[in-house]
Design a protein around this motif. Structure first.
Motif, PDB file in Angstrom:
ATOM      1  N   ALA A  21       0.826  -1.210   0.000  1.00 20.01           N
ATOM      2  CA  ALA A  21       0.000   0.000   0.000  1.00 20.01           C
ATOM      3  C   ALA A  21       0.861   1.261   0.000  1.00 20.01           C
ATOM      4  O   ALA A  21       1.854   1.344   0.722  1.00 20.01           O
ATOM      5  CB  ALA A  21      -0.917   0.001   1.211  1.00 20.01           C
ATOM      6  N   LYS A  24      -2.272   3.858   3.048  1.00 21.40           N
ATOM      7  CA  LYS A  24      -2.480   2.691   3.917  1.00 21.40           C
ATOM      8  C   LYS A  24      -3.925   2.508   4.384  1.00 21.40           C
ATOM      9  O   LYS A  24      -4.624   3.477   4.676  1.00 21.40           O
ATOM     10  CB  LYS A  24      -1.617   2.802   5.179  1.00 21.40           C
ATOM     11  N   TYR A  25      -4.289   1.247   4.487  1.00 19.35           N
ATOM     12  CA  TYR A  25      -5.532   0.819   5.154  1.00 19.35           C
ATOM     13  C   TYR A  25      -5.160   0.553   6.608  1.00 19.35           C
ATOM     14  O   TYR A  25      -4.235  -0.213   6.887  1.00 19.35           O
ATOM     15  CB  TYR A  25      -6.041  -0.444   4.449  1.00 19.35           C
ATOM     16  N   TRP A  26      -5.844   1.200   7.532  1.00 21.17           N
ATOM     17  CA  TRP A  26      -5.591   0.923   8.959  1.00 21.17           C
ATOM     18  C   TRP A  26      -6.861   1.278   9.715  1.00 21.17           C
ATOM     19  O   TRP A  26      -7.188   2.442   9.876  1.00 21.17           O
ATOM     20  CB  TRP A  26      -4.388   1.727   9.473  1.00 21.17           C
ATOM     21  N   ILE A  34     -15.196  -7.117   7.422  1.00 26.74           N
ATOM     22  CA  ILE A  34     -14.003  -6.317   7.110  1.00 26.74           C
ATOM     23  C   ILE A  34     -14.326  -5.129   6.204  1.00 26.74           C
ATOM     24  O   ILE A  34     -14.134  -5.168   4.987  1.00 26.74           O
ATOM     25  CB  ILE A  34     -12.847  -7.182   6.565  1.00 26.74           C
ATOM     26  N   ARG A  80     -12.267 -16.555   9.121  1.00 26.46           N
ATOM     27  CA  ARG A  80     -12.055 -15.859   7.846  1.00 26.46           C
ATOM     28  C   ARG A  80     -11.994 -16.820   6.659  1.00 26.46           C
ATOM     29  O   ARG A  80     -12.433 -16.486   5.562  1.00 26.46           O
ATOM     30  CB  ARG A  80     -10.789 -15.026   7.919  1.00 26.46           C
ATOM     31  N   SER A 129      -0.741 -12.706   3.942  1.00 29.93           N
ATOM     32  CA  SER A 129      -2.178 -12.987   4.026  1.00 29.93           C
ATOM     33  C   SER A 129      -2.918 -12.381   2.844  1.00 29.93           C
ATOM     34  O   SER A 129      -3.916 -12.939   2.390  1.00 29.93           O
ATOM     35  CB  SER A 129      -2.753 -12.479   5.351  1.00 29.93           C
ATOM     36  N   SER A 160      -6.561  -6.265   3.087  1.00 27.25           N
ATOM     37  CA  SER A 160      -5.632  -5.938   2.006  1.00 27.25           C
ATOM     38  C   SER A 160      -5.675  -6.969   0.867  1.00 27.25           C
ATOM     39  O   SER A 160      -5.191  -6.691  -0.234  1.00 27.25           O
ATOM     40  CB  SER A 160      -4.214  -5.815   2.560  1.00 27.25           C
ATOM     41  N   ARG A 163      -7.110  -6.038  -2.662  1.00 27.36           N
ATOM     42  CA  ARG A 163      -6.295  -5.314  -3.642  1.00 27.36           C
ATOM     43  C   ARG A 163      -5.398  -6.256  -4.436  1.00 27.36           C
ATOM     44  O   ARG A 163      -4.917  -5.900  -5.509  1.00 27.36           O
ATOM     45  CB  ARG A 163      -5.463  -4.233  -2.932  1.00 27.36           C
ATOM     46  N   SER A 213      -1.559  -6.964  12.399  1.00 27.44           N
ATOM     47  CA  SER A 213      -2.370  -5.858  11.858  1.00 27.44           C
ATOM     48  C   SER A 213      -3.763  -5.835  12.459  1.00 27.44           C
ATOM     49  O   SER A 213      -4.265  -4.771  12.836  1.00 27.44           O
ATOM     50  CB  SER A 213      -2.535  -5.980  10.351  1.00 27.44           C
ATOM     51  N   THR A 214      -4.400  -7.017  12.522  1.00 31.52           N
ATOM     52  CA  THR A 214      -5.798  -7.065  12.939  1.00 31.52           C
ATOM     53  C   THR A 214      -5.981  -6.484  14.337  1.00 31.52           C
ATOM     54  O   THR A 214      -6.821  -5.598  14.538  1.00 31.52           O
ATOM     55  CB  THR A 214      -6.323  -8.512  12.886  1.00 31.52           C
ATOM     56  N   MET A 217      -4.794  -2.599  14.573  1.00 34.41           N
ATOM     57  CA  MET A 217      -5.728  -1.572  14.077  1.00 34.41           C
ATOM     58  C   MET A 217      -6.977  -1.466  14.952  1.00 34.41           C
ATOM     59  O   MET A 217      -7.562  -0.398  15.073  1.00 34.41           O
ATOM     60  CB  MET A 217      -6.044  -1.743  12.585  1.00 34.41           C
ATOM     61  N   PHE A 265       0.822   6.800   8.916  1.00 34.25           N
ATOM     62  CA  PHE A 265       0.343   5.519   9.452  1.00 34.25           C
ATOM     63  C   PHE A 265       1.127   5.167  10.729  1.00 34.25           C
ATOM     64  O   PHE A 265       0.533   4.814  11.761  1.00 34.25           O
ATOM     65  CB  PHE A 265       0.449   4.432   8.373  1.00 34.25           C
ATOM     66  N   ASP A 307       4.997  -1.283   6.274  1.00 34.59           N
ATOM     67  CA  ASP A 307       3.731  -1.795   6.801  1.00 34.59           C
ATOM     68  C   ASP A 307       3.896  -2.156   8.280  1.00 34.59           C
ATOM     69  O   ASP A 307       4.724  -1.579   8.948  1.00 34.59           O
ATOM     70  CB  ASP A 307       3.264  -2.994   5.964  1.00 34.59           C
ATOM     71  N   ALA A 308       3.134  -3.148   8.734  1.00 31.94           N
ATOM     72  CA  ALA A 308       3.162  -3.504  10.153  1.00 31.94           C
ATOM     73  C   ALA A 308       4.370  -4.373  10.497  1.00 31.94           C
ATOM     74  O   ALA A 308       4.245  -5.478  11.035  1.00 31.94           O
ATOM     75  CB  ALA A 308       1.858  -4.199  10.513  1.00 31.94           C
TER      76      ALA A 308
HETATM   77  C1  DP6 Z   1      -0.344  -1.981   7.352  1.00 29.48           C
HETATM   78  O1  DP6 Z   1      -5.118  -6.601   5.564  1.00 29.48           O
HETATM   79  O2  DP6 Z   1      -3.376  -7.555   7.125  1.00 29.48           O
HETATM   80  O3  DP6 Z   1      -0.424  -3.596   5.615  1.00 29.48           O
HETATM   81  O4  DP6 Z   1      -7.896  -6.871   7.353  1.00 29.48           O
HETATM   82  O5  DP6 Z   1      -7.175  -7.430   9.664  1.00 29.48           O
HETATM   83  O6  DP6 Z   1      -6.484  -8.896   7.748  1.00 29.48           O
HETATM   84  P1  DP6 Z   1      -6.833  -7.487   8.213  1.00 29.48           P
HETATM   85  O7  DP6 Z   1      -5.515  -6.613   8.056  1.00 29.48           O
HETATM   86  P2  DP6 Z   1      -4.446  -6.561   6.884  1.00 29.48           P
HETATM   87  O8  DP6 Z   1      -3.862  -5.086   7.142  1.00 29.48           O
HETATM   88  C2  DP6 Z   1      -2.889  -4.512   6.328  1.00 29.48           C
HETATM   89  C3  DP6 Z   1      -2.419  -3.254   6.945  1.00 29.48           C
HETATM   90  C4  DP6 Z   1      -1.206  -2.625   6.271  1.00 29.48           C
HETATM   91  C5  DP6 Z   1      -1.607  -1.517   5.310  1.00 29.48           C
HETATM   92  C6  DP6 Z   1      -2.182  -1.929   3.982  1.00 29.48           C
HETATM   93  O9  DP6 Z   1      -1.825  -2.978   3.431  1.00 29.48           O
HETATM   94  O10 DP6 Z   1      -2.981  -1.124   3.458  1.00 29.48           O
END
Ligand code: DP6
Length: 399
Positions: A21, A24-26, A34, A80, A129, A160, A163, A213-214, A217, A265, A307-308
């Motif tokens: 990313a 970022k998704y967080w 989700i 999941r 994952s 994630s 994507r 990550s789970t 966040m 992030f 990332d994390a």
């Molecule tokens: C920091 O997709 O691993 O990589 O939805 O809980 O499975 P869950 O989390 P995940 O989170 C990724 C977070 C990140 C930022 C990103 O990839 O956007």
């Protein structure tokens, strides 16, 4: 009762990519299906360097759904995994009832055997994952004969992962419906759009496993008001700017936004209570190196994102790869020889001028980086046509 291994299963093998990313998704607004609190945008990495391969088999003789990951049987009842299996079967049933002749009606009632491997070491701490769930959903869809939009199902495996259902540059639109039907991934530009763009994964030697990550966040959503501000007031504008920078292949704009978003992030992680630290002293040294390198040349040639975990992902243009890789080798003297230190796309030789080394002015940090994976943007999931590549034998059990 022993399983009847005589029935020939229907077997499909697919591969899917990792993505990184740049916005970022967080944070989730719905933990069960989700749904994120902000949209995000990523680059799909090339599968020649990083991919998951998954084989799915269905057979009347299988007595239960089963899964083997990287050679070990895992618990299929994981919520999941169950979501992905349930949603694919639901979609297949719906398509069949709507008269779609492509759906394999017979296999719909059958149990599945799933076997999955990565072409990179799990220990490297690279997000597996996303590729894993993308590959699972894509392969399940193929075995049942379902086509079309599947990112909404991959999303329910891991956010994630949605994507990783597309190649090139991909956005995950957060959506606003409660049922998540509009929270989907979409290709922004194909992998052929920006051929000069190169990606270097700097695999850091991590001392301990960071917070996942789970759960990370979850705590951030509960405690960080910076995260709330970011999701509501920062990311919407950045999504527009990032899409535009990619469309125009404006490296300086792309790089600056990528670094700022990674930094924000990690700032939300520090604003989480108790705080979460993903960056270590090696990550910090990489950040300094990148900024000093760009400053030395008076232009933004290189960008980082994290990332994390402590691994850095570097974006640069093809012409700057040799020099930057040699900089990394100089400032992080490796334990291994050069051939083992750089994996993936070949990197040409380059010499570093004394002036550059002096200009950077950092103390070398031996063994901080284990190795570099040199790669580029790549395509989305693929079916593997060659049956010798199946990970399950004709009896439906792992090789
Ligand atoms: C920091 O997709 O691993 O990589 O939805 O809980 O499975 P869950 O989390 P995940 O989170 C990724 C977070 C990140 C930022 C990103 O990839 O956007």
């Amino acid at each position: 009762m022993p399983e009847d291994r005589t029935e020939q299963p229907h077997i499909v093998t697919c591969t899917a990519p990792v993505n990184i990313a740049v916005i970022k998704y967080w944070g989730k607004r719905n933990e069960d299906i989700i749904l994120p609190i902000n949209s995000s945008l990523s680059v799909t990495l090339h599968q020649d360097q990083l991919k998951t391969t998954t084989t799915v088999a269905t057979s009347r003789s299988f007595q239960e759904d089963r899964i083997w990951l990287n050679g070990k049987e895992e618990d299929i009842t994981h919520p999941r995994l169950q979501s992905c299996l349930r949603e694919i079967r639901r979609l297949a049933r719906k398509r069949r009832n709507d008269g779609d002749s492509g759906v394999d009606s017979a296999s719909l009632s059958h149990k599945v055997h799933i076997c999955s491997v990565n072409n990179f070491p799990t220990a490297a701490g690279l997000a597996s994952s996303a590729a894993g769930f993308a590959c699972l959903v894509y392969s399940l869809a193929r075995v049942f004969g379902v086509e079309g939009e599947l990112s909404g199902i991959a999303r329910q495996g891991s956010g994630s992962a949605c994507r990783s259902m597309y190649g090139g540059f991909v956005q995950w639109i957060m959506g606003n419906k409660e049922d998540g039907k509009d929270s989907l991934a979409q290709q922004v530009e194909p992998e052929t759009h920006w051929p000069e763009l190169r990606i270097l994964v700097l695999v850091a030697s991590a001392e301990r496993k960071p917070v996942g990550s789970t759960s990370g966040m979850q705590t951030s959503v509960k405690t960080s008001c910076l995260l709330k501000h970011r999701a509501e007031s920062v990311v919407p504008g950045r999504m527009v700017e990032m899409t535009e920078a990619i469309r125009k292949k404006d490296f300086a704009a792309f790089a600056e936004l990528t670094m700022k978003d990674s930094n924000q992030f990690h700032a939300t992680c520090l604003d989480t209570y108790p705080p979460i630290f993903y960056l270590n002293h090696v990550s910090q040294q990489i950040i300094s190196l990148v900024h000093r390198y760009n400053k030395h040349y008076g232009e933004t040639r290189v960008a980082y994102t994290f990332d994390a975990g402590p691994n850095a992902v570097i974006f640069t243009l093809q012409q700057h790869v040799p020099e930057f890789v040699h900089m990394v080798q100089f400032f992080f003297p490796p334990e291994t020889n050069e051939a083992d230190f750089i994996k993936g796309l070949p990197v040409n030789c380059a010499s570093l001028s004394e002036e550059l080394k002096q200009g950077i002015g950092l103390e070398p940090m031996p063994k901080g980086i284990n190795y570099i994976i040199s790669t580029k943007a790549g395509p989305g999931p693929r079916v593997v046509e060659d049956p010798t590549q199946h990970l399950l034998l004709s009896d439906g059990f792992p090789k």
